[in-house]
Scaffold this active site. Structure first.
Site, mmCIF file in Angstrom:
data_model
loop_
_atom_site.group_PDB
_atom_site.id
_atom_site.type_symbol
_atom_site.label_atom_id
_atom_site.label_comp_id
_atom_site.label_asym_id
_atom_site.label_seq_id
_atom_site.Cartn_x
_atom_site.Cartn_y
_atom_site.Cartn_z
ATOM 1 N N HIS A 39 -6.357 -11.448 -10.672
ATOM 2 C CA HIS A 39 -7.375 -11.120 -11.686
ATOM 3 C C HIS A 39 -8.606 -12.013 -11.509
ATOM 4 O O HIS A 39 -9.743 -11.546 -11.610
ATOM 5 C CB HIS A 39 -6.830 -11.340 -13.098
ATOM 6 C CG HIS A 39 -5.626 -10.525 -13.450
ATOM 7 N ND1 HIS A 39 -4.391 -11.086 -13.625
ATOM 8 C CD2 HIS A 39 -5.475 -9.200 -13.685
ATOM 9 C CE1 HIS A 39 -3.508 -10.141 -13.956
ATOM 10 N NE2 HIS A 39 -4.146 -8.987 -13.989
ATOM 11 N N GLY A 149 -8.730 -4.117 -8.626
ATOM 12 C CA GLY A 149 -8.012 -4.609 -7.459
ATOM 13 C C GLY A 149 -7.456 -3.481 -6.609
ATOM 14 O O GLY A 149 -6.977 -2.472 -7.136
HETATM 15 P P1 AMP Z 1 -3.533 -5.468 -14.755
HETATM 16 O O1 AMP Z 1 -3.809 -6.580 -15.709
HETATM 17 O O2 AMP Z 1 -2.243 -5.606 -14.023
HETATM 18 O O3 AMP Z 1 -3.755 -4.125 -15.358
HETATM 19 O O4 AMP Z 1 -4.625 -5.604 -13.625
HETATM 20 C C1 AMP Z 1 -5.984 -5.723 -13.941
HETATM 21 C C2 AMP Z 1 -6.777 -5.648 -12.664
HETATM 22 O O5 AMP Z 1 -6.388 -6.702 -11.788
HETATM 23 C C3 AMP Z 1 -6.567 -4.342 -11.895
HETATM 24 O O6 AMP Z 1 -7.820 -3.908 -11.360
HETATM 25 C C4 AMP Z 1 -5.613 -4.757 -10.821
HETATM 26 O O7 AMP Z 1 -5.698 -3.947 -9.667
HETATM 27 C C5 AMP Z 1 -6.089 -6.162 -10.522
HETATM 28 N N1 AMP Z 1 -5.054 -6.933 -9.856
HETATM 29 C C6 AMP Z 1 -3.770 -7.108 -10.258
HETATM 30 N N2 AMP Z 1 -3.090 -7.828 -9.352
HETATM 31 C C7 AMP Z 1 -3.948 -8.101 -8.342
HETATM 32 C C8 AMP Z 1 -3.846 -8.802 -7.100
HETATM 33 N N3 AMP Z 1 -2.713 -9.369 -6.707
HETATM 34 N N4 AMP Z 1 -4.954 -8.871 -6.323
HETATM 35 C C9 AMP Z 1 -6.113 -8.293 -6.700
HETATM 36 N N5 AMP Z 1 -6.274 -7.623 -7.855
HETATM 37 C C10 AMP Z 1 -5.219 -7.528 -8.667
#
Ligand code: AMP
Length: 280
Positions: A39, A149
């Site tokens: 994130h 991401g």
């Molecule tokens: P989430 O909180 O899991 O819904 O993720 C929020 C954002 O963070 C989304 O755009 C995800 O794709 C991104 N994200 C989650 N894990 C990763 C990671 N390991 N590397 C890059 N972006 C990430």
């Protein structure tokens, strides 16, 4: 300095209006909290591309197709605000549920086609929930750019399609997956793995890397996929939901990487569902 925490869309709009008046560009990073370095890499990308950055934290009930998954989702607002402090974020938007889904809310944003496969096929309603909340966060924030991401590559493509189809005046930027030292893609779900499952989980990116190499060497996805599934089972994965080669743009299934392609996987280990994808 810690960012101001805004809980109402009216507060967010007032802050954004001030920035707009000053001619500043605005980036938004939508998250569900439990922030990790994946994130934070999006936040860093947003900070370097935009004058003002809004991070949103909203555990969106509509994108969970499983009640216990929603109940178990980590909520760590204080630690999240602390993790963001060094980044100079301008607003942390943590809307109360009624700011997103007020009484009588009756609209769903649904992207066809792209959502029929991969996670869409295994998690009914998930991408409708994502498209609905993301379109709301885009409109509430009025941002110029949004950062997502590649870890959730299908989600990134769905959001791009949705923003283009609805003429939302926002540019959707994809950022590379951030990984642990052993290669496992960072995810809040990794915290649910016990030590043995956590150690074995790195077999997922390693096996995918080996399968990508085999595809580049001319193996078909069927042949390379069978070997990879056997390797994952041997490493302790209980179930492989999917392991597929697909076109990077429209996600059509491919047997050989004849156009820009990615390998996508979802697999269960230690009672946790992990997903990953890599360019081939
Ligand atoms: P989430 O909180 O899991 O819904 O993720 C929020 C954002 O963070 C989304 O755009 C995800 O794709 C991104 N994200 C989650 N894990 C990763 C990671 N390991 N590397 C890059 N972006 C990430």
């Amino acid at each position: 300095m810690a960012a101001a925490i805004l809980r109402r869309k009216a507060e967010l709009r007032a802050a954004v209006a001030g920035w707009r008046q000053a001619g500043e560009s605005i980036g938004v990073v939508p998250t569900m909290g439990a922030l990790h370095e994946g994130h934070l890499s999006l936040v860093a990308a947003a900070k370097s591309a935009c004058d003002r950055v809004i991070v949103t934290i909203f555990v969106n009930p509509r994108q969970f197709n499983n009640a216990s998954d929603l109940a178990k989702y980590p909520r760590t607002e204080e630690a999240d605000a602390e993790a963001l402090a060094p980044y100079g974020v301008d607003a942390l938007y943590v809307p109360e549920p009624g700011e997103i889904y007020p009484e009588g809310f009756a609209t769903t944003v649904s992207v066809a086609g792209l959502t029929d496969v991969l996670c869409g096929a295994h998690r009914p309603g998930h991408f409708d929930g994502v498209a609905t909340v993301v379109s709301k966060l885009f409109l509430q924030s009025g941002a110029d750019r949004a950062f997502f991401g590649e870890k959730d590559y299908q989600q990134l493509q769905v959001v791009r399609r949705m923003a283009a189809d609805l003429d939302l005046p926002i540019e959707v930027k994809g950022c590379p997956t951030v990984r642990e030292p052993d290669g496992l893609a960072m995810s809040s779900r990794n915290l649910r793995l016990d030590a043995a499952a956590r150690a074995a989980a790195a077999a997922l990116p390693h096996t995918m890397g080996a399968m990508a190499a085999a595809l580049r060497d001319g193996d078909t996805a069927s042949v390379a996929g069978a070997a990879a599934r056997a390797d994952l089972a041997a490493a302790g994965f209980a179930e492989v939901e999917y392991l597929e080669l697909r076109a990077s743009g429209d996600l059509r299934l491919m047997e050989r990487p004849e156009a820009p392609a990615r390998l996508f996987a979802a697999a269960w280990i230690g009672g946790v569902r992990l997903i990953d994808n890599i360019e081939v």
